[in-house]
Enzyme design. Structure first.
Site, PDB file in Angstrom:
ATOM      1  N   HIS A  70       6.776  56.455 -44.356  1.00  0.00           N
ATOM      2  CA  HIS A  70       6.272  56.475 -45.731  1.00  0.00           C
ATOM      3  C   HIS A  70       6.965  57.608 -46.590  1.00  0.00           C
ATOM      4  O   HIS A  70       7.458  58.612 -45.716  1.00  0.00           O
ATOM      5  CB  HIS A  70       4.536  57.035 -45.763  1.00  0.00           C
ATOM      6  N   ASP A  72       6.189  59.792 -48.605  1.00  0.00           N
ATOM      7  CA  ASP A  72       5.811  61.213 -48.600  1.00  0.00           C
ATOM      8  C   ASP A  72       5.951  61.896 -47.423  1.00  0.00           C
ATOM      9  O   ASP A  72       5.641  63.049 -47.342  1.00  0.00           O
ATOM     10  CB  ASP A  72       4.388  61.248 -49.176  1.00  0.00           C
ATOM     11  N   HIS A 166      -2.185  53.352 -38.642  1.00  0.00           N
ATOM     12  CA  HIS A 166      -1.574  53.739 -39.991  1.00  0.00           C
ATOM     13  C   HIS A 166      -0.368  52.609 -40.206  1.00  0.00           C
ATOM     14  O   HIS A 166      -0.731  51.857 -40.934  1.00  0.00           O
ATOM     15  CB  HIS A 166      -1.158  54.990 -39.955  1.00  0.00           C
ATOM     16  N   ASP A 187      -0.365  60.960 -40.461  1.00  0.00           N
ATOM     17  CA  ASP A 187      -1.174  60.031 -40.947  1.00  0.00           C
ATOM     18  C   ASP A 187      -1.769  59.116 -39.887  1.00  0.00           C
ATOM     19  O   ASP A 187      -1.111  58.679 -39.079  1.00  0.00           O
ATOM     20  CB  ASP A 187      -0.695  59.254 -42.163  1.00  0.00           C
ATOM     21  N   HIS A 411      -6.279  55.331 -43.350  1.00  0.00           N
ATOM     22  CA  HIS A 411      -6.286  56.727 -42.857  1.00  0.00           C
ATOM     23  C   HIS A 411      -7.824  56.689 -42.392  1.00  0.00           C
ATOM     24  O   HIS A 411      -8.640  55.996 -42.838  1.00  0.00           O
ATOM     25  CB  HIS A 411      -6.288  57.780 -44.153  1.00  0.00           C
ATOM     26  N   HIS A 433      -2.634  67.652 -45.745  1.00  0.00           N
ATOM     27  CA  HIS A 433      -2.561  66.191 -46.337  1.00  0.00           C
ATOM     28  C   HIS A 433      -3.794  65.738 -46.852  1.00  0.00           C
ATOM     29  O   HIS A 433      -4.582  64.827 -46.329  1.00  0.00           O
ATOM     30  CB  HIS A 433      -2.153  64.976 -45.323  1.00  0.00           C
TER      31      HIS A 433
END
Ligand code: ZN
Length: 482
Positions: A70, A72, A166, A187, A411, A433
């Site tokens: 991802h 981020d 995830h 995550d 999540h 996070h």
């Protein structure tokens, strides 16, 4: 690191502390330095989207571990590798690397396109480009891969990758330096998914747990309820002639939604199937990444592998999904369901379709991911009367369509997170996070959960540092492994 005489374990967040976005955490112990993740913040552009890399000397990093693909968590990696004095080694799982390549190529394309669109208000189109295709390719060759459950030892830093759920390829890393064990979750999700292995608790004890806090103390509805809500909302919209927009991140959770919708369309072929209501997946990455999903089916859960074996066809070859490589090929007649990226409606195809469809009452925008503070997806959830047009901020577009949120973000919720944290049993917990409020509530809930251990040797300490605030923890009597 020669300036320190300090033997404490140290944690320093460069991004993703008390926020969601631009994840990047640095840990140091006994002269070894590990960086965890290198993301961007989706609500910002260019240099402003980076973690605070200036706050440390990147040449001191020995190893950089990327938890999953991802943006981020991974999108500033080419910047770190090509534009800074970083000279450490970089590791990620095989599927992460395979998807990372196409995803970041697309990221470079989309960021330069959106710069061009705004070129009238910018002095230079290059200002916001963190790196280009060449940087990406050069960095790619230097990224090393790690298998799940295998341990690497890089000059005294041992690390092992575990399943995180995830998205495909997501990993938790347990790191061991001089006998001290640190677990970084990235995550992660624990619920049973259609295609992923859920997160596992490492077999070895952990001293420091660095764990996500996205949903704070919130509770998810059961998955079966969410799936029913999703399919009935979509069904009700399209039978009334409405269009459904599902903003999704191009890869990862989108595949899970496609598995749900493809199955539902097959079950309701009378009124939805055979092209009556087309489902489009608008992604120029779709084809390339379908290969990745097909290739790595052996890394997915029993459920999907069984399907694969029994039917002898690949479950990612969908019967009811049409791929749109180019949105110009899309004939917008009648009801349809459209999965389009980016997931937070910042720009690109999903944003264009939002502006086109949101004036119409019967249409539906369905948010299924986690929407980061400062993005259009987050703003839309406030049900605004108007939204600004991306190409000309002076124009506002009336918003009359329905907006709903059903999370398939994968999540953990509070109970899943708490169960996992208890099983890991670390004495020090560092929360990352999560926006400040949910993170603060999670901290309070954890402290009250562990209050019976207070002032005993099993006392659990919980930290929720801000970016660029150093945490220093003393460990006495940790056995040196060598
Ligand atoms: Zn993620």
């Amino acid at each position: 690191t020669g300036t320190t005489t300090n033997d404490n374990f140290r944690f320093f967040g460069l991004g993703g502390s008390n926020e969601v976005g631009r994840s990047c955490h640095v840990i140091r112990y006994k002269g070894k330095t590990v960086m965890l993740d290198a993301g961007v913040h989706p609500a910002y552009r260019g240099m402003a989207s980076l973690p605070f890399y200036d706050e440390i000397d990147l040449s001191t990093i020995d190893v950089l571990l990327i938890s999953h693909f991802h943006l981020d968590h991974a999108a500033s990696l080419p910047y770190v590798m090509q534009k800074t004095n970083f000279k450490g080694r970089v590791f990620m799982t095989h599927p992460t690397k395979a998807i990372y390549r196409w995803l970041l190529k697309d990221f470079v394309r989309v960021t330069s396109l959106s710069n061009n669109a705004n070129s009238n208000i910018r002095t230079s189109n290059d200002d916001d480009n963190l790196y280009n295709d060449t940087d990406l390719v050069e960095s790619f060759d230097r990224i090393e891969t790690i298998d799940y459950h295998s341990t690497m030892d890089i000059s005294g830093i041992k690390f092992t990758a575990y399943h995180a759920g995830h998205v495909l390829g997501a990993a938790m890393f347990q790191i061991e330096i001089a006998g001290l064990r640190i677990l970084f979750t990235g995550d992660y999700s624990r619920e049973v998914d259609r295609h992923l292995n859920s997160a596992e608790v490492p077999p070895f004890s952990t001293d420091v747990l660095i764990v996500e806090s996205t949903f704070g103390t919130a509770t998810h509805e059961p998955r079966i309820t969410r799936e029913r809500k999703l399919t009935s909302l979509i069904h009700n919209t399209v039978v009334k002639g409405g269009r459904v927009l599902l903003p999704v991140f191009a890869l990862g959770r989108a595949q899970e939604l496609l598995l749900i919708l493809d199955e539902y369309w097959t079950q309701h072929s009378n009124d939805l199937g055979n092209g009556q209501v087309p489902i489009y997946y608008a992604s120029n990455l779709a084809r390339k990444c379908l290969n990745v999903f097909q290739t790595y089916i052996n890394m997915m859960n029993d459920n999907i592998r069984k399907k694969f074996r029994d039917s002898k066809t690949n479950p990612f070859i969908f019967k009811n999904i049409l791929y749109l490589k180019n949105i110009d090929d899309f004939q917008d007649f009648g009801p349809s369901v459209m999965l389009a990226s980016p997931g937070m409606l910042q720009n690109g195809v999903s944003r264009d379709l939002l502006e086109k469809w949101c004036p119409e009452e019967k249409n539906l925008v369905l948010i299924t991911g986690y929407s980061i503070e400062g993005t259009m997806a987050k703003f839309l959830m406030l049900q605004p009367d108007h939204i600004p047009s991306i190409n000309n901020p002076d124009i506002s577009v009336p918003r009359r369509c329905q907006v709903e949120e059903i999370s398939f973000a994968a999540h953990v919720d509070f109970q899943e997170n708490l169960d996992f944290i208890e099983q890991v049993g670390a004495g020090k917990i560092i929360l990352v996070h999560g926006e400040s409020n949910p993170m603060g509530r999670l901290k309070s809930a954890l402290l009250s959960n562990f209050k019976n251990l207070k002032n005993t040797e099993k006392e659990v300490k919980v930290y929720n540092p801000r970016n660029c605030v150093l945490i220093s923890l003393e460990f006495k009597g940790v056995k040196v492994a060598k």
